[in-house]
Design a protein around this motif. Structure first.
Motif, PDB file in Angstrom:
ATOM      1  N   LYS A   5      -2.174   4.597  -3.845  1.00 46.60           N
ATOM      2  CA  LYS A   5      -1.788   3.702  -4.933  1.00 46.60           C
ATOM      3  C   LYS A   5      -1.459   2.321  -4.378  1.00 46.60           C
ATOM      4  CE  LYS A   5       1.540   3.271  -8.764  1.00 46.60           C
ATOM      5  NZ  LYS A   5       0.530   2.930  -9.785  1.00 46.60           N
ATOM      6  N   VAL A   6      -1.710   1.303  -5.181  1.00 46.85           N
ATOM      7  CA  VAL A   6      -1.194  -0.038  -4.915  1.00 46.85           C
ATOM      8  C   VAL A   6      -0.351  -0.425  -6.119  1.00 46.85           C
ATOM      9  CG1 VAL A   6      -3.058  -0.720  -3.369  1.00 46.85           C
ATOM     10  CG2 VAL A   6      -3.305  -1.090  -5.817  1.00 46.85           C
ATOM     11  N   ALA A   7       0.809  -1.023  -5.861  1.00 37.60           N
ATOM     12  CA  ALA A   7       1.740  -1.275  -6.959  1.00 37.60           C
ATOM     13  C   ALA A   7       1.381  -2.493  -7.806  1.00 37.60           C
ATOM     14  CB  ALA A   7       3.155  -1.408  -6.402  1.00 37.60           C
ATOM     15  N   PRO A   8       1.086  -3.666  -7.220  1.00 39.55           N
ATOM     16  CA  PRO A   8       0.820  -4.836  -8.065  1.00 39.55           C
ATOM     17  C   PRO A   8      -0.550  -4.758  -8.733  1.00 39.55           C
ATOM     18  CG  PRO A   8       1.406  -5.469  -5.808  1.00 39.55           C
ATOM     19  CD  PRO A   8       1.079  -4.018  -5.797  1.00 39.55           C
ATOM     20  N   LEU A  50       0.836  -1.203   0.000  1.00 36.49           N
ATOM     21  CA  LEU A  50       0.000   0.000   0.000  1.00 36.49           C
ATOM     22  C   LEU A  50       0.870   1.252   0.000  1.00 36.49           C
ATOM     23  CD1 LEU A  50      -2.694  -1.081   2.613  1.00 36.49           C
ATOM     24  CD2 LEU A  50      -2.398  -1.781   0.236  1.00 36.49           C
ATOM     25  N   GLU A  51       0.392   2.291  -0.684  1.00 40.11           N
ATOM     26  CA  GLU A  51       1.127   3.550  -0.779  1.00 40.11           C
ATOM     27  C   GLU A  51       0.157   4.715  -0.599  1.00 40.11           C
ATOM     28  OE1 GLU A  51       3.026   3.677  -4.584  1.00 40.11           O
ATOM     29  OE2 GLU A  51       3.814   1.636  -4.415  1.00 40.11           O
ATOM     30  N   VAL A  52       0.453   5.568   0.380  1.00 36.48           N
ATOM     31  CA  VAL A  52      -0.275   6.828   0.552  1.00 36.48           C
ATOM     32  C   VAL A  52       0.781   7.915   0.677  1.00 36.48           C
ATOM     33  CG1 VAL A  52      -1.819   8.183   2.008  1.00 36.48           C
ATOM     34  CG2 VAL A  52      -2.243   5.741   1.686  1.00 36.48           C
ATOM     35  N   PHE A  53       0.713   8.946  -0.173  1.00 35.91           N
ATOM     36  CA  PHE A  53       1.680  10.037  -0.096  1.00 35.91           C
ATOM     37  C   PHE A  53       0.926  11.352  -0.190  1.00 35.91           C
ATOM     38  CE2 PHE A  53       1.813   7.454  -3.881  1.00 35.91           C
ATOM     39  CZ  PHE A  53       1.614   8.291  -4.965  1.00 35.91           C
TER      40      PHE A  53
END
Length: 347
Positions: A140-143, A119-122
Motif C-alpha cells: 500500500k501507499v498512503a498518499p 511505502l507500506e508492505v505488511f
C-alpha cells in the motif's frame, strides 16, 4: 504537486483533467471516491450538480505517480512465485497464496523497504503454512500522489524484481520413509502409522514404508541404507526413538557409517526442541525422540512442511524457527491445519 479547489454546481478551473480527488463527492446520484483521477465527464457532472461543499484536487507534477500506479509497481517488485494479486483497492494491492505451501518473507528487506516514506508492505509470518486463497501480504501507499523516486527506491530493495520479498514454496509430492527404534504393540503401530500418514499426506506426499528396528547399530544402519540408496531411496526419512543427547545412539552411529551428515541436534523451538536434523546424500532425515511425539504438535510440524517443499535441510532453516519458536496454542496458526488441534507434549 499543485492544489486546486472544486465544488458541485460550479464550473471548475481549466486543465483539471487527470487531477486527483482528495475526498468523496456525491454527484448525480453516484459516488466519486477519493483518489479518483477525474475525467472530463466527471468534471462536467460536478459542474452540473446542485451546489455542495468544496473539495481539493491534486494536479501531479512530472516525477509523481498516482497511488494505484505506485502500488502496482511496488507489488510487482515485492511479489514472487506462488502468489496471485488482487486490487488495487484504495491504493492497496493484496497478495494471496496461489498454491498450498510454505510462505517465505525476506524480513530484513521488508523492514528496509518500510523505512521508505510512504511505502507500506505488511505480511504474514515467515515460515507459515498457507493454503490457496489465503492473504499473505499487502502492499500500500498512503498518499494519493507519490514521488516516483520513492517507488524506485522500494523497487531497488527488491532488486528491481529480481529478488522478490514474498513468495510461496509449493508442496512437492515426495516419498517419505519412516524408521522406528522402539518396540510397539500392533495396536500402537496402527495408531502411530495413521498419525504420521495423516501428516505427510496432508502436505501432498506419501509414506513409502515403515521400518521397525531393534535398538542396535546394524539394523538401524541397514534401514537407513535401504532408504537412501538406489531405486528405493526416498526424499525424506522420519525417525523415532533416538536419544538426541547421546552421541552413541545407534541412529547417530549409523548416520556416520552410511555417509550422512548431522545438521543440528536440537532446535530453537518448543515443544519439540529435542528433535534433530541430518542429511544422507539427497535425503533429509528428521528425528524425534519418541513415537508419541508424532501425534502431538511440535517444532517438527514447522520443519516437515519446509522439507516437503524441497527446501534442503540446513542450519539456516533451523535457525529461522527461533523467532516465534514458543509454540503455544496461540501460535498454532503457523502450523499446517492438521496440527492446529493436536495436543502439545508435556514440558
Amino acid at each position: 504537486m499543485r492544489l486546486e479547489r472544486i465544488a458541485p454546481g460550479r464550473t471548475p478551473p481549466a486543465g483539471l483533467e487527470g487531477s486527483v480527488l482528495t475526498r468523496d463527492l456525491r454527484v448525480a446520484g453516484r459516488r466519486l471516491p477519493k483518489g479518483l483521477r477525474l475525467t472530463t465527464a466527471d468534471l462536467e457532472a460536478i459542474a452540473g450538480a446542485p451546489p455542495g461543499p468544496e473539495a481539493t484536487v491534486l494536479l501531479m507534477d512530472p516525477g509523481e505517480l498516482h497511488e494505484e500506479e505506485a502500488a502496482l509497481r511496488l507489488a510487482a517488485a515485492v511479489r514472487g512465485p506462488g502468489l496471485e494479486q488482487r486490487g488495487p483497492n484504495e491504493s492497496r494491492v493484496d497478495l494471496v497464496a496461489a498454491v498450498a505451501g510454505v510462505l517465505h518473507v525476506r524480513v530484513r528487506e521488508v523492514e528496509r523497504l518500510d523505512r521508505i516514506d510512504p511505502l507500506e508492505v505488511f505480511t504474514a509470518l515467515d515460515g507459515s503454512v498457507v493454503v490457496p486463497g489465503q492473504l499473505v501480504a499487502s502492499v500500500k501507499v498512503a498518499p494519493h500522489v507519490v514521488p516516483a523516486a520513492a517507488i524506485a527506491a522500494g523497487e531497488a530493495v527488491a532488486g528491481n524484481g529480481t529478488r522478490p520479498l514474498v513468495w510461496v514454496a509449493p508442496f512437492v509430492a515426495m516419498r517419505v520413509g519412516v524408521v522406528v527404534k522402539e518396540s510397539l504393540r500392533a495396536a500402537d503401530r496402527a495408531r502411530f502409522e495413521r498419525s504420521v500418514g495423516d501428516k505427510v499426506e496432508a502436505l501432498g506426499s506419501a509414506i513409502a514404508s515403515f521400518a521397525y528396528v531393534a535398538d542396535e547399530e546394524p539394523p538401524v544402519e541397514a534401514a537407513l541404507r535401504q532408504l537412501t540408496r538406489g531405486a528405493g531411496a526416498v526424499d525424506v526419512v522420519l525417525t523415532a526413538g533416538g536419544r538426541s543427547t547421546d552421541p552413541s545412539d545407534p541412529f547417530f552411529v549409523a548416520l556416520e557409517r552410511v555417509g550422512g551428515r548431522m545438521i543440528r541436534r536440537g532446535v530453537p523451538a518448543h515443544p519439540g526442541s529435542m528433535l534433530w536434523l541430518a542429511r544422507i546424500r539427497r535425503t533429509a532425515v528428521l528425528g524425534l525422540p519418541t513415537c508419541g511425539a508424532y501425534s502431538k504438535a511440535t517444532a517438527a510440524d514447522l520443519l516437515l512442511p519446509r522439507l516437503l517443499t524441497g527446501e534442503p535441510p540446513s542450519r539456516t532453516t533451523v535457525a529461522r524457527l527461533g523467532h516465534g519458536g514458543i509454540l503455544t496454542r496461540d501460535m498454532r496458526f503457523r502450523f499446517p491445519s492438521y496440527a492446529r488441534a493436536l495436543e502439545a507434549p508435556d514440558g
